[in-house]
Design an enzyme around this catalytic site. Structure first.
Site, PDB file in Angstrom:
ATOM      1  N   HIS A   1       4.287  10.615   2.963  1.00  0.00           N
ATOM      2  CA  HIS A   1       4.912   9.280   3.029  1.00  0.00           C
ATOM      3  C   HIS A   1       6.090   9.200   3.988  1.00  0.00           C
ATOM      4  O   HIS A   1       6.162   8.290   4.808  1.00  0.00           O
ATOM      5  CB  HIS A   1       5.372   8.853   1.634  1.00  0.00           C
ATOM      6  CG  HIS A   1       4.325   9.036   0.586  1.00  0.00           C
ATOM      7  ND1 HIS A   1       4.180  10.201  -0.138  1.00  0.00           N
ATOM      8  CD2 HIS A   1       3.352   8.213   0.159  1.00  0.00           C
ATOM      9  CE1 HIS A   1       3.172  10.090  -0.982  1.00  0.00           C
ATOM     10  NE2 HIS A   1       2.640   8.891  -0.817  1.00  0.00           N
TER      11      HIS A   1
ATOM     12  N   GLY B   1      -4.565   4.079   4.039  1.00  0.00           N
ATOM     13  CA  GLY B   1      -5.395   5.176   3.528  1.00  0.00           C
ATOM     14  C   GLY B   1      -6.006   5.986   4.654  1.00  0.00           C
ATOM     15  O   GLY B   1      -6.547   7.077   4.423  1.00  0.00           O
TER      16      GLY B   1
ATOM     17  N   SER C   1       0.921   2.670   4.885  1.00  0.00           N
ATOM     18  CA  SER C   1       0.713   2.495   3.441  1.00  0.00           C
ATOM     19  C   SER C   1       1.829   1.670   2.803  1.00  0.00           C
ATOM     20  O   SER C   1       2.870   1.406   3.421  1.00  0.00           O
ATOM     21  CB  SER C   1       0.668   3.865   2.770  1.00  0.00           C
ATOM     22  OG  SER C   1       1.983   4.399   2.743  1.00  0.00           O
ATOM     23  N   CYS C   2       1.624   1.311   1.547  1.00  0.00           N
ATOM     24  CA  CYS C   2       2.627   0.527   0.807  1.00  0.00           C
ATOM     25  C   CYS C   2       3.960   1.273   0.736  1.00  0.00           C
ATOM     26  O   CYS C   2       5.023   0.671   0.900  1.00  0.00           O
ATOM     27  CB  CYS C   2       2.114   0.229  -0.595  1.00  0.00           C
ATOM     28  SG  CYS C   2       1.490   1.673  -1.451  1.00  0.00           S
TER      29      CYS C   2
ATOM     30  N   THR D   1     -20.009  -4.488  -0.599  1.00  0.00           N
ATOM     31  CA  THR D   1     -21.086  -3.493  -0.453  1.00  0.00           C
ATOM     32  C   THR D   1     -22.350  -3.938  -1.197  1.00  0.00           C
ATOM     33  O   THR D   1     -23.458  -3.573  -0.839  1.00  0.00           O
ATOM     34  CB  THR D   1     -20.658  -2.118  -0.989  1.00  0.00           C
ATOM     35  OG1 THR D   1     -20.143  -2.293  -2.310  1.00  0.00           O
ATOM     36  CG2 THR D   1     -19.588  -1.485  -0.123  1.00  0.00           C
TER      37      THR D   1
ATOM     38  N   HIS E   1       5.579   1.482  -7.500  1.00  0.00           N
ATOM     39  CA  HIS E   1       6.172   2.769  -7.122  1.00  0.00           C
ATOM     40  C   HIS E   1       7.694   2.592  -7.139  1.00  0.00           C
ATOM     41  O   HIS E   1       8.187   1.485  -6.881  1.00  0.00           O
ATOM     42  CB  HIS E   1       5.827   3.171  -5.688  1.00  0.00           C
ATOM     43  CG  HIS E   1       4.379   3.245  -5.366  1.00  0.00           C
ATOM     44  ND1 HIS E   1       3.490   4.057  -6.028  1.00  0.00           N
ATOM     45  CD2 HIS E   1       3.655   2.632  -4.384  1.00  0.00           C
ATOM     46  CE1 HIS E   1       2.296   3.950  -5.474  1.00  0.00           C
ATOM     47  NE2 HIS E   1       2.365   3.085  -4.482  1.00  0.00           N
TER      48      HIS E   1
HETATM   49  P1  NAD Z   1     -10.412  -0.983  -3.198  1.00  0.00           P
HETATM   50  O1  NAD Z   1     -11.244   0.137  -3.697  1.00  0.00           O
HETATM   51  O2  NAD Z   1      -9.734  -1.872  -4.192  1.00  0.00           O
HETATM   52  O3  NAD Z   1     -11.271  -1.920  -2.243  1.00  0.00           O
HETATM   53  C1  NAD Z   1     -12.094  -1.399  -1.218  1.00  0.00           C
HETATM   54  C2  NAD Z   1     -13.252  -2.349  -0.987  1.00  0.00           C
HETATM   55  O4  NAD Z   1     -14.037  -1.864   0.118  1.00  0.00           O
HETATM   56  C3  NAD Z   1     -14.199  -2.418  -2.187  1.00  0.00           C
HETATM   57  O5  NAD Z   1     -14.585  -3.783  -2.365  1.00  0.00           O
HETATM   58  C4  NAD Z   1     -15.383  -1.548  -1.758  1.00  0.00           C
HETATM   59  O6  NAD Z   1     -16.591  -1.960  -2.357  1.00  0.00           O
HETATM   60  C5  NAD Z   1     -15.423  -1.802  -0.266  1.00  0.00           C
HETATM   61  N1  NAD Z   1     -16.068  -0.718   0.496  1.00  0.00           N
HETATM   62  C6  NAD Z   1     -16.553   0.467   0.043  1.00  0.00           C
HETATM   63  N2  NAD Z   1     -17.042   1.204   1.078  1.00  0.00           N
HETATM   64  C7  NAD Z   1     -16.858   0.470   2.195  1.00  0.00           C
HETATM   65  C8  NAD Z   1     -17.150   0.683   3.576  1.00  0.00           C
HETATM   66  N3  NAD Z   1     -17.706   1.799   4.009  1.00  0.00           N
HETATM   67  N4  NAD Z   1     -16.810  -0.288   4.469  1.00  0.00           N
HETATM   68  C9  NAD Z   1     -16.222  -1.436   4.057  1.00  0.00           C
HETATM   69  N5  NAD Z   1     -15.912  -1.689   2.751  1.00  0.00           N
HETATM   70  C10 NAD Z   1     -16.234  -0.752   1.839  1.00  0.00           C
HETATM   71  O7  NAD Z   1      -9.362  -0.323  -2.205  1.00  0.00           O
HETATM   72  P2  NAD Z   1      -7.944  -0.900  -1.824  1.00  0.00           P
HETATM   73  O8  NAD Z   1      -6.971  -0.481  -2.865  1.00  0.00           O
HETATM   74  O9  NAD Z   1      -8.057  -2.342  -1.477  1.00  0.00           O
HETATM   75  O10 NAD Z   1      -7.597  -0.040  -0.534  1.00  0.00           O
HETATM   76  C11 NAD Z   1      -8.046  -0.403   0.751  1.00  0.00           C
HETATM   77  C12 NAD Z   1      -7.194   0.296   1.792  1.00  0.00           C
HETATM   78  O11 NAD Z   1      -5.834  -0.149   1.644  1.00  0.00           O
HETATM   79  C13 NAD Z   1      -7.121   1.833   1.666  1.00  0.00           C
HETATM   80  O12 NAD Z   1      -6.947   2.366   2.952  1.00  0.00           O
HETATM   81  C14 NAD Z   1      -5.870   2.042   0.840  1.00  0.00           C
HETATM   82  O13 NAD Z   1      -5.309   3.320   1.012  1.00  0.00           O
HETATM   83  C15 NAD Z   1      -4.981   0.964   1.418  1.00  0.00           C
HETATM   84  N6  NAD Z   1      -3.892   0.540   0.542  1.00  0.00           N
HETATM   85  C16 NAD Z   1      -4.081   0.372  -0.789  1.00  0.00           C
HETATM   86  C17 NAD Z   1      -3.010  -0.031  -1.584  1.00  0.00           C
HETATM   87  C18 NAD Z   1      -3.167  -0.202  -3.071  1.00  0.00           C
HETATM   88  O14 NAD Z   1      -2.208  -0.035  -3.805  1.00  0.00           O
HETATM   89  N7  NAD Z   1      -4.321  -0.557  -3.571  1.00  0.00           N
HETATM   90  C19 NAD Z   1      -1.764  -0.283  -1.016  1.00  0.00           C
HETATM   91  C20 NAD Z   1      -1.616  -0.161   0.385  1.00  0.00           C
HETATM   92  C21 NAD Z   1      -2.684   0.254   1.149  1.00  0.00           C
END
Ligand code: NAD
Length: 388
Positions: free
Chosen positions: A237, A154, A183-184, A76, A263
């Site tokens: 979940h 998410g 999700s995870c 971003t 988890h």
């Molecule tokens: P994160 O916050 O670590 O990373 C998200 C990234 O996207 C950041 O770099 C942010 O700056 C960027 N961003 C912000 N707004 C944006 C937009 N409008 N378009 C594109 N990029 C944008 O999040 P994360 O933990 O990597 O999660 C990402 C997805 O994966 C979510 O849907 C989350 O639910 C899912 N997820 C997360 C985990 C976990 O444990 N972290 C596990 C499984 C799934």
């Protein structure tokens, strides 16, 4: 379908110029046929929208594969994560198309190749790794760019109308326009419940998700000194498993606890009469299941998630990731037709290899989920020099 054949010149050899011209004609023919969908693409060009916890891991896993490459990643704005993209040689793009936001990157010393539209224009598929709930806005961008898309857990199933895990419904996702890797937690449930369901033909499950409060890199989440029940019953979940395997009847509760590592799931599954399984055969079934690790808490001295993640760091994947679901052998017990077990999920990484298999499903390049899983996992092992 037409074929390009080598030009005939009697018995004499082609000159270098003639050969080069032939290669040029061949390449043009391949490009035209790829564009018309006659040929499978050789290297799938994958955009990563959102280079955070999940995005940077998916990018590395793509980089490890022979049949795909990272066409670019978005941030971003300038931040420490840009450094990693540049170090890895992933072209850096801005999440937005505004010129002033794009310019911010070069002002901070990060070369930026353009906005999200520029990245989508040179890619075959995008893996959306933005924070949950940004999906609807991003989906419009992908649809107007005419590109295939994968969202993360998410987002809700309704966004795409299709969800994915490798073992549950790879075929259903073949050649789809877009989907969502669950999700995870749902990925973890699916890994161990799908093989049980495949054996039994039916399954009723009640489970409790004991969730980490935050990822290790998050400073803004909690609780830090409480156990927080998810007061939406059932939690999403369990029912989410039914988006990939509707035949499994499942409900779940969830609580968040003050830990960042993993988890843990506490699972009770009712097997149908005449299933023919024993505690030992179920353990053996999981031992033969891809991306599942089963160890004995007492004998292997691995009683908690702290030791499990220490073992994961010993494996040697980057960030100390554990792509596998971990089951404690001595926590598995079949009592009558009721099965009890615990499993642990490395939330930041179990979905990473699933995203790679999902790319292959959507691009229609591998119909056999087991072959894709083997290809994905072997490539990742080679990439991190883990194969002996
Ligand atoms: P994160 O916050 O670590 O990373 C998200 C990234 O996207 C950041 O770099 C942010 O700056 C960027 N961003 C912000 N707004 C944006 C937009 N409008 N378009 C594109 N990029 C944008 O999040 P994360 O933990 O990597 O999660 C990402 C997805 O994966 C979510 O849907 C989350 O639910 C899912 N997820 C997360 C985990 C976990 O444990 N972290 C596990 C499984 C799934």
């Amino acid at each position: 379908m037409h074929y390009t054949t080598l030009p005939e010149r009697g018995d004499s050899l082609l000159t270098l110029t003639e050969f080069a011209r032939f290669i040029g004609i061949l390449q043009t023919s391949i490009n035209q046929r790829q564009r018309h969908g006659d040929l499978k693409m050789v290297t799938i060009k994958v955009a990563i929208n959102g280079f955070g916890t999940i995005g940077k891991r998916v990018a590395d896993a793509i980089d490890a594969q022979e049949d795909m490459k990272v066409s670019g990643v978005t941030k971003t704005g300038p931040s420490f994560g840009c450094e990693l993209a540049i170090k890895k040689g992933f072209p850096l793009y801005c999440t937005f198309d505004d010129e002033d936001r794009i310019e911010q990157f070069s002002k901070q010393g990060y070369p930026c190749s353009g906005g999200i539209s520029d990245l989508l224009a040179i890619s075959d598929i995008v893996v959306d790794c933005s924070p949950g709930k940004s999906g609807a806005e991003n989906l419009e961008k992908y649809q107007s760019a005419g590109i295939k898309y994968i969202f993360q857990g998410g987002e809700k199933h309704e966004l795409t109308g299709l969800s994915y895990t490798s073992s549950a419904n790879h075929m259903e996702n073949i050649n789809a326009k877009g989907t969502r890797v669950v999700s995870c937690n749902t990925t973890g449930l699916s890994r161990t419940l799908v093989p049980l369901f495949e054996h039994c033909g039916s399954l009723k499950v009640e489970c409790t998700m004991i969730r980490r409060a935050a990822d290790p890199g998050d400073s803004g989440k909690g609780p830090i000194n409480a156990i927080k029940p998810v007061l939406k019953v059932p939690s999403h979940h369990g029912p989410d498993v039914m988006t990939v395997k509707p035949e499994i009847e499942i409900n779940s509760l969830a609580v968040a606890v003050p830990t960042t590592l993993m988890h843990v799931h506490s699972i009770v599954a009712d097997l149908p009469e005449g299933h023919g399984l024993t505690t030992e055969s179920i353990i053996q079934m999981w031992a033969n299941t891809p991306r599942v690790i089963i160890m004995n808490g007492a004998e292997d001295r691995i009683p908690t998630t702290a030791e499990v993640m220490e073992m994961a760091r010993d494996i040697g994947r980057k960030w100390g990731d554990l792509h596998e679901i971990f089951i404690w052998e001595d926590g598995v017990k079949l009592v009558g037709d009721r099965l009890y077990y615990f499993q642990a999920i490395h939330q930041e990484s179990d979905v990473i290899p699933e995203n790679i298999d999902c790319i292959r499903a959507l691009m229609g390049v591998e119909e056999d989920w087991r072959k894709s899983v083997a290809k994905t996992d072997n490539s990742i092992s080679r990439y991190y020099s883990l194969l002996s």
